[in-house]
Design a protein around this motif. Structure first.
Motif, PDB file in Angstrom:
ATOM      1  N   UNK A 192       0.790  -1.235   0.000  1.00 63.14           N
ATOM      2  CA  UNK A 192       0.000   0.000   0.000  1.00 63.14           C
ATOM      3  C   UNK A 192       0.824   1.287   0.000  1.00 63.14           C
ATOM      4  N   UNK A 193       2.162   1.153  -0.094  1.00 59.61           N
ATOM      5  CA  UNK A 193       3.030   2.343  -0.094  1.00 59.61           C
ATOM      6  C   UNK A 193       4.102   2.173  -1.167  1.00 59.61           C
ATOM      7  N   UNK A 194       4.296   3.212  -1.978  1.00 63.74           N
ATOM      8  CA  UNK A 194       5.357   3.163  -2.998  1.00 63.74           C
ATOM      9  C   UNK A 194       6.688   3.453  -2.307  1.00 63.74           C
ATOM     10  N   UNK A 195       7.481   2.399  -2.081  1.00 65.50           N
ATOM     11  CA  UNK A 195       8.677   2.561  -1.253  1.00 65.50           C
ATOM     12  C   UNK A 195       9.871   1.780  -1.794  1.00 65.50           C
ATOM     13  N   UNK A 196       9.757   1.082  -2.908  1.00 60.25           N
ATOM     14  CA  UNK A 196      10.850   0.190  -3.293  1.00 60.25           C
ATOM     15  C   UNK A 196      10.825  -1.011  -2.366  1.00 60.25           C
ATOM     16  N   UNK A 197      11.911  -1.756  -2.308  1.00 59.46           N
ATOM     17  CA  UNK A 197      11.907  -2.979  -1.492  1.00 59.46           C
ATOM     18  C   UNK A 197      12.105  -2.646  -0.021  1.00 59.46           C
ATOM     19  N   UNK A 198      11.422  -3.406   0.868  1.00 58.25           N
ATOM     20  CA  UNK A 198      11.601  -3.241   2.312  1.00 58.25           C
ATOM     21  C   UNK A 198      12.270  -4.492   2.898  1.00 58.25           C
ATOM     22  N   UNK A 208      13.106   1.627   6.017  1.00 57.95           N
ATOM     23  CA  UNK A 208      11.967   1.683   5.093  1.00 57.95           C
ATOM     24  C   UNK A 208      10.706   1.099   5.719  1.00 57.95           C
ATOM     25  N   UNK A 209      10.868   0.037   6.511  1.00 58.21           N
ATOM     26  CA  UNK A 209       9.709  -0.535   7.220  1.00 58.21           C
ATOM     27  C   UNK A 209       9.104   0.536   8.122  1.00 58.21           C
ATOM     28  N   UNK A 210       9.963   1.294   8.807  1.00 53.20           N
ATOM     29  CA  UNK A 210       9.506   2.386   9.675  1.00 53.20           C
ATOM     30  C   UNK A 210       8.671   3.384   8.876  1.00 53.20           C
ATOM     31  N   UNK A 211       9.184   3.810   7.715  1.00 53.09           N
ATOM     32  CA  UNK A 211       8.474   4.801   6.904  1.00 53.09           C
ATOM     33  C   UNK A 211       7.119   4.272   6.433  1.00 53.09           C
TER      34      UNK A 211
END
Length: 449
Positions: free
Chosen positions: A309-315, A344-347
């Protein structure tokens, strides 16, 4: 001089530290549930330990540490005048900050393999450094949370790591999809297209598909001297269906007589099938034929985790690296590992509002300071609360009560306690719940519970 942060680094407030600890505690608990043991390695390694393990692009992103003392005194004058940075680097630096946790782990295994019990399962939660261009979700200093198994070729390790990923993200309540591929499939594709000698160039370009698109990948392949004819043979890579097993079946047909590619398909088929047999939802697993991970040391399965649900690249990401310890002179120690990207998990969790209230560390009671004897009595009561594991503090100055109220509210303290002359005489405690706005007076015994 105005203070500033180095680019790509951050300070963490108390709330951020508490939330990061919340994520780490869940990951650490799951690592240990799955049989992994903790390990820590130094922040910096010998430069020779790190270089040549991450590919050409990775090597450029390693933070080198200048030798101490007059590091220019031993520099070759000709190299200095020619500004030959590659030759100069080895003359002025022999240490570097670790780029990831996998290579230091491989170095540790190579140095200690005679003392370890195989398969050896370790987890490691420490910061790493990369001289990358900072952007959202990408930092120069960041934490990795790794779980690796060495000393086993069993594909059930891959299946178990899929389970570890899914349980951990389920506990964090982050909806994810795990993208899978196999390095042998990529080698098979290179053989199929007649570009075996360009395997690294091919995989490095392919791994950028989600960043630069098909057009960008094709352009880069041409720049790396891969022919248009070979690129045309690989065009089907960009039009995959949503059915992982169907894509594998199509690939199996193309790989007829292609031994390495067929082996990759069979390995991936096993991991997908066994995961489904264990009840994994097929929607959570995607066979991503363009996934390459960009690192030279992978030899089999490759993983990448993306938030739904979030555009973040790989986590998260990882894979099998069956010959990594060979570069340290130790052969026949196969390995596989995965990593969780804490930052990234945090974000992602912040954006989705997934942190529970208990993820923030807050003081339960602030005792108002009335001065004199009341202060000492307040400190005695605070000691009793702390012995019970309840957080409490005394406002340090005998200030106006409004100032003490403001401090409690700004710090997010739940209750303000009044232990004045009247309360001490009656053996009672008055406290106000600042969230509900309710105030009550109770006996000392009732307050201490």
């Amino acid at each position: 001089m105005k203070p500033s942060l180095a680019k790509g680094t951050r300070d963490f407030t108390s709330e951020e530290v508490s939330r990061r600890k919340y994520i780490i505690n869940i990951l650490q608990n799951n690592f240990e549930l799955f049989g992994f043991q903790p390990l820590e390695t130094p922040s910096f390694e010998n430069l020779s330990t790190l270089t040549g393990k991450y590919g050409e692009e990775g090597d450029r992103l390693i933070f080198k540490i200048l030798n101490s003392g007059d590091y220019t005194s031993k520099v070759n004058q000709e190299d200095w005048e020619n500004k030959s940075h590659q030759k100069l680097t080895s003359q002025i630096s022999d240490k570097a900050l670790r780029y990831d946790l996998t290579v230091p782990f491989a170095r540790f295994v190579a140095m200690n393999h005679g003392k370890l019990t195989f398969p050896y399962k370790r987890y490691q939660i420490q910061p790493v450094w990369r001289a990358d261009r900072p952007q959202k979700g990408r930092f120069r200093e960041f934490y990795q949370c790794d779980a690796d198994v060495v000393g086993s070729e069993s594909l059930f390790q891959e299946v178990d790591l899929v389970q570890l990923y899914l349980k951990s993200f389920s506990d964090l309540k982050v909806p994810v999809t795990i993208h899978l591929n196999n390095r042998k499939i990529l080698s098979g594709l290179a053989e199929y297209a007649g570009i075996t000698d360009k395997l690294i160039d091919f995989t490095v370009a392919l791994d950028k598909l989600d960043k630069i698109g098909k057009e960008g990948v094709v352009k880069e392949l041409l720049e790396r001297e891969i022919s248009q004819e070979s690129i045309d043979k690989l065009d089907f890579l960009f039009t995959q269906s949503d059915d992982a097993l169907e894509n594998l079946l199509q690939l199996k047909e193309k790989f007829a007589g292609n031994e390495v590619g067929t082996k990759g398909v069979e390995e991936l088929e096993f991991v997908l099938t066994q995961s489904l047999n264990l009840g994994v939802d097929i929607q959570n697993l995607v066979f991503d034929i363009t996934l390459a991970r960009g690192l030279d040391y992978y030899t089999g399965a490759i993983f990448e985790v993306k938030a739904d649900e979030v555009a973040m690249g790989s986590i998260g990401g990882g894979g099998r690296y069956d010959n990594l310890t060979e570069v340290f002179g130790v052969k026949n120690i196969p390995g596989i590992g995965i990593s969780f990207g804490l930052d990234r998990i945090y974000l992602v969790m912040e954006e989705l509002g997934l942190f529970p209230e208990e993820a923030s560390s807050k003081v339960e009671y602030l005792f108002a300071n009335f001065g004199g004897e009341e202060t000492l009595e307040a400190l005695k009561l605070i000691m009793k609360l702390r012995e019970k594991g309840v957080s409490a503090e005394l406002y340090p100055e005998n200030s106006k009560i409004n100032k003490q109220f403001t401090y409690a509210e700004k710090k997010g303290i739940k209750n303000l306690v009044f232990l004045g002359e009247e309360e001490i005489k009656n053996g009672t405690v008055t406290f106000k719940n600042l969230e509900a706005g309710e105030q009550k007076t109770v006996s000392l015994d009732e307050f201490l519970g």
